[in-house]
Design an enzyme around this catalytic site. Structure first.
Site, PDB file in Angstrom:
ATOM      1  N   LYS A 269       0.915  -1.347  -0.154  1.00  0.00           N
ATOM      2  CA  LYS A 269      -0.161   0.018   0.183  1.00  0.00           C
ATOM      3  C   LYS A 269       0.873   1.423   0.199  1.00  0.00           C
ATOM      4  O   LYS A 269       1.963   1.067   0.577  1.00  0.00           O
ATOM      5  CB  LYS A 269      -0.898  -0.099   1.286  1.00  0.00           C
TER       6      LYS A 269
HETATM    7  P1  NAD Z   1     -12.841   7.595  -3.111  1.00  0.00           P
HETATM    8  O1  NAD Z   1     -12.058   8.633  -2.759  1.00  0.00           O
HETATM    9  O2  NAD Z   1     -13.498   7.600  -4.325  1.00  0.00           O
HETATM   10  O3  NAD Z   1     -14.442   7.748  -1.819  1.00  0.00           O
HETATM   11  C1  NAD Z   1     -14.154   7.860  -0.577  1.00  0.00           C
HETATM   12  C2  NAD Z   1     -15.495   8.295  -0.105  1.00  0.00           C
HETATM   13  O4  NAD Z   1     -15.704   8.344   1.256  1.00  0.00           O
HETATM   14  C3  NAD Z   1     -16.070   9.769  -0.418  1.00  0.00           C
HETATM   15  O5  NAD Z   1     -17.502   9.725  -0.687  1.00  0.00           O
HETATM   16  C4  NAD Z   1     -15.808  10.554   0.824  1.00  0.00           C
HETATM   17  O6  NAD Z   1     -16.707  11.763   0.763  1.00  0.00           O
HETATM   18  C5  NAD Z   1     -16.177   9.438   1.716  1.00  0.00           C
HETATM   19  N1  NAD Z   1     -15.605   9.768   3.227  1.00  0.00           N
HETATM   20  C6  NAD Z   1     -14.241  10.195   3.324  1.00  0.00           C
HETATM   21  N2  NAD Z   1     -14.080  10.102   4.676  1.00  0.00           N
HETATM   22  C7  NAD Z   1     -15.129   9.980   5.291  1.00  0.00           C
HETATM   23  C8  NAD Z   1     -15.663  10.020   6.641  1.00  0.00           C
HETATM   24  N3  NAD Z   1     -14.855  10.310   7.622  1.00  0.00           N
HETATM   25  N4  NAD Z   1     -16.783   9.623   6.812  1.00  0.00           N
HETATM   26  C9  NAD Z   1     -17.872   9.355   5.770  1.00  0.00           C
HETATM   27  N5  NAD Z   1     -17.550   9.267   4.623  1.00  0.00           N
HETATM   28  C10 NAD Z   1     -16.197   9.770   4.146  1.00  0.00           C
HETATM   29  O7  NAD Z   1     -12.318   6.260  -2.506  1.00  0.00           O
HETATM   30  P2  NAD Z   1     -12.719   4.834  -2.863  1.00  0.00           P
HETATM   31  O8  NAD Z   1     -11.834   4.314  -3.734  1.00  0.00           O
HETATM   32  O9  NAD Z   1     -14.021   4.601  -3.171  1.00  0.00           O
HETATM   33  O10 NAD Z   1     -12.370   3.768  -1.592  1.00  0.00           O
HETATM   34  C11 NAD Z   1     -13.532   3.812  -0.461  1.00  0.00           C
HETATM   35  C12 NAD Z   1     -12.661   2.790   0.661  1.00  0.00           C
HETATM   36  O11 NAD Z   1     -12.793   1.487  -0.104  1.00  0.00           O
HETATM   37  C13 NAD Z   1     -11.618   2.833   1.151  1.00  0.00           C
HETATM   38  O12 NAD Z   1     -11.412   2.184   2.293  1.00  0.00           O
HETATM   39  C14 NAD Z   1     -10.577   2.151   0.051  1.00  0.00           C
HETATM   40  O13 NAD Z   1      -9.388   1.393   0.771  1.00  0.00           O
HETATM   41  C15 NAD Z   1     -11.453   0.966  -0.062  1.00  0.00           C
HETATM   42  N6  NAD Z   1     -11.133   0.192  -1.584  1.00  0.00           N
HETATM   43  C16 NAD Z   1     -11.190   0.805  -2.731  1.00  0.00           C
HETATM   44  C17 NAD Z   1     -10.998   0.288  -3.614  1.00  0.00           C
HETATM   45  C18 NAD Z   1     -10.774   0.735  -4.967  1.00  0.00           C
HETATM   46  O14 NAD Z   1     -10.667   0.016  -6.332  1.00  0.00           O
HETATM   47  N7  NAD Z   1     -10.963   1.934  -5.067  1.00  0.00           N
HETATM   48  C19 NAD Z   1     -10.526  -0.998  -3.718  1.00  0.00           C
HETATM   49  C20 NAD Z   1     -10.567  -1.831  -2.483  1.00  0.00           C
HETATM   50  C21 NAD Z   1     -11.057  -1.081  -1.421  1.00  0.00           C
END
Ligand code: NAD
Length: 412
Positions: A102
């Site tokens: 990561k």
């Molecule tokens: P992103 O940046 O596209 O979206 C994140 C979302 O979370 C946004 O809507 C933001 O406003 C919200 N957010 C941030 N802080 C917050 C808080 N304190 N309370 C409530 N909402 C909050 O990110 P993403 O890619 O959708 O990732 C989201 C999660 O999924 C993360 O934990 C990431 O590690 C995990 N993830 C993402 C992927 C991927 O392919 N993008 C893969 C596996 C896991």
């Protein structure tokens, strides 16, 4: 307890359960490599600012390491280390030939211009260049990074090597060797996990009520797919709070509203709610898809959902796990629930290495098959050993890494 402490606590529980060899147990407690870099860039004002960047590779027994890059003010070495360990387990669980990594930069991209984000991305890539590569470590998008970020990383890496290297990152635009289906891979996987869990509790997708915390890549795509299948998405939120409508929110219209650069809270015909209120809503399925530590000992008792599908990494603390398992909540853990992203990333990498690209239908079919199979293996093991789904998923993941470590032996 910090996020890393929670991950390590879970690890010790699982190591006891599978009677993990002591030497391997000790080795997996620590990351293989942790790189801290200073990332100086010129801001648009002409001032030079230095940001802290990280890339942690947890374990590489199964193959090159793989994991996302996060841009967020809370990024720290501890956070990235915990997330790298989860990536090792996720890749092992879904049987990819990858270890876990990561990375991230401690910055607030919401306060930066596109040009500044491009400069920080290119400089960060240059600082970690000796650690990454298609056979070494392959980054991907995570919070606040996207296809454009990956295109800049690929370009920077390729410029330094003197030729174009598609397989150095995944989650790229299609024209640069990206895969069909990658952008929605994680959200689609979350959707498949809701489908599978619904079968377990004997329900149907149509009419299922769902609340989703986090409406970014993962949350919004899962929401759209569920909405298209007739689920009632009754609440969604972002970092500033969320919206609620008991009768269901029109997700297609909400996505269009956000694409017009409007705030979630300004959407019409809904009530506003806080993130805490969202977690406690009366609904069938809760999808935390934001950040870690959201479901904890303070609010777990108030959760009414029958199913929790962890779109985010580490959204539930170990104390909350115990409370939820005691109340028969079916919780699909992160390393299974959000593995769709890394599975399609793997497909992208394979396509890039072969310079041969697959059809979307083929990609989706393979994704669904892998995730449904692993879901059933985890469910069977959790029933057989009378443990929660997280423990069962970790038991499978840790066992696979341990088997690889044993076969390889300890060098020299
Ligand atoms: P992103 O940046 O596209 O979206 C994140 C979302 O979370 C946004 O809507 C933001 O406003 C919200 N957010 C941030 N802080 C917050 C808080 N304190 N309370 C409530 N909402 C909050 O990110 P993403 O890619 O959708 O990732 C989201 C999660 O999924 C993360 O934990 C990431 O590690 C995990 N993830 C993402 C992927 C991927 O392919 N993008 C893969 C596996 C896991």
């Amino acid at each position: 307890m910090s996020f890393l402490e929670s991950v390590l606590e879970q690890y010790e529980i699982v190591a006891d359960k599978i009677k993990l060899d002591n030497g391997i147990r000790e080795r997996l407690r620590y990351p293989k490599r942790a790189l801290i870099v200073s990332v100086p860039i010129e801001m648009d004002t002409g001032i030079v600012k230095v940001f802290k960047g990280y890339r942690v590779q947890h374990d590489i027994a199964l193959g090159p390491s793989k994991g996302g890059i996060r841009y967020h003010p809370n990024v720290s070495l501890e956070e990235v280390t915990a997330l790298a360990m989860l990536m090792s387990l996720k890749c092992a669980l879904v049987q990819l030939p990858y270890g876990g990594a990561k990375g991230g930069i401690c910055c607030n991209p919401k306060e930066m211009s596109q040009k500044e984000i491009e400069r920080i991305t290119r400089r960060y890539t240059t600082e970690i260049i000796w650690a990454i590569g298609p056979e070494e470590d392959i980054p991907a998008p995570d919070i606040n990074t996207n296809m454009q970020t990956m295109a800049w990383m690929m370009d920077t890496y390729s410029m330094q090597k003197g030729h174009t290297i598609l397989g150095v990152v995944t989650g790229k635009p299609l024209v640069l060797g990206g895969s069909l289906g990658r952008e929605e891979g994680t959200g689609r996987g979350v959707f498949y996990m809701v489908e599978e869990s619904t079968k377990v509790i004997g329900g149907k997708l149509r009419g299922l009520t769902v609340a989703i915390q986090g409406f970014g890549n993962v949350g919004s795509i899962a929401a759209r797919l569920l909405f298209e299948k007739g689920c009632k998405v009754i609440a969604v939120s972002g970092s500033k709070g969320g919206i609620y409508n008991k009768g269901g929110i029109n997700i297609k219209n909400l996505i269009q509203h956000i694409n017009e650069n409007k705030e979630i809270a300004d959407f019409q015909n809904v009530n506003t709610i806080t993130n805490e209120e969202l977690l406690a809503l009366d609904c069938d399925v809760l999808i935390p898809a934001a950040i870690e530590g959201q479901i904890n000992k303070h609010n777990a008792k108030g959760i009414k959902a029958k199913i929790i599908v962890e779109g985010a990494n580490g959204p539930t603390t170990p104390e909350a796990d115990k409370i939820l398992y005691g109340r028969d909540v079916l919780l699909i853990p992160d390393i299974l629930a959000n593995s769709g992203g890394v599975i399609i990333s793997y497909f992208e990498w394979v396509q890039d290495l072969q310079f041969y690209f697959w059809k979307e239908r083929e990609i989706m079919q393979r994704l669904r098959e892998i995730m449904a199979n692993i879901f059933n293996s985890v469910l069977s093991l959790s029933r057989e050993k009378k443990v929660d789904m997280r423990t069962a998923a970790w038991m499978l993941g840790v066992s696979r890494i341990s088997e690889a470590q044993k076969s390889r032996g300890l060098y020299p």
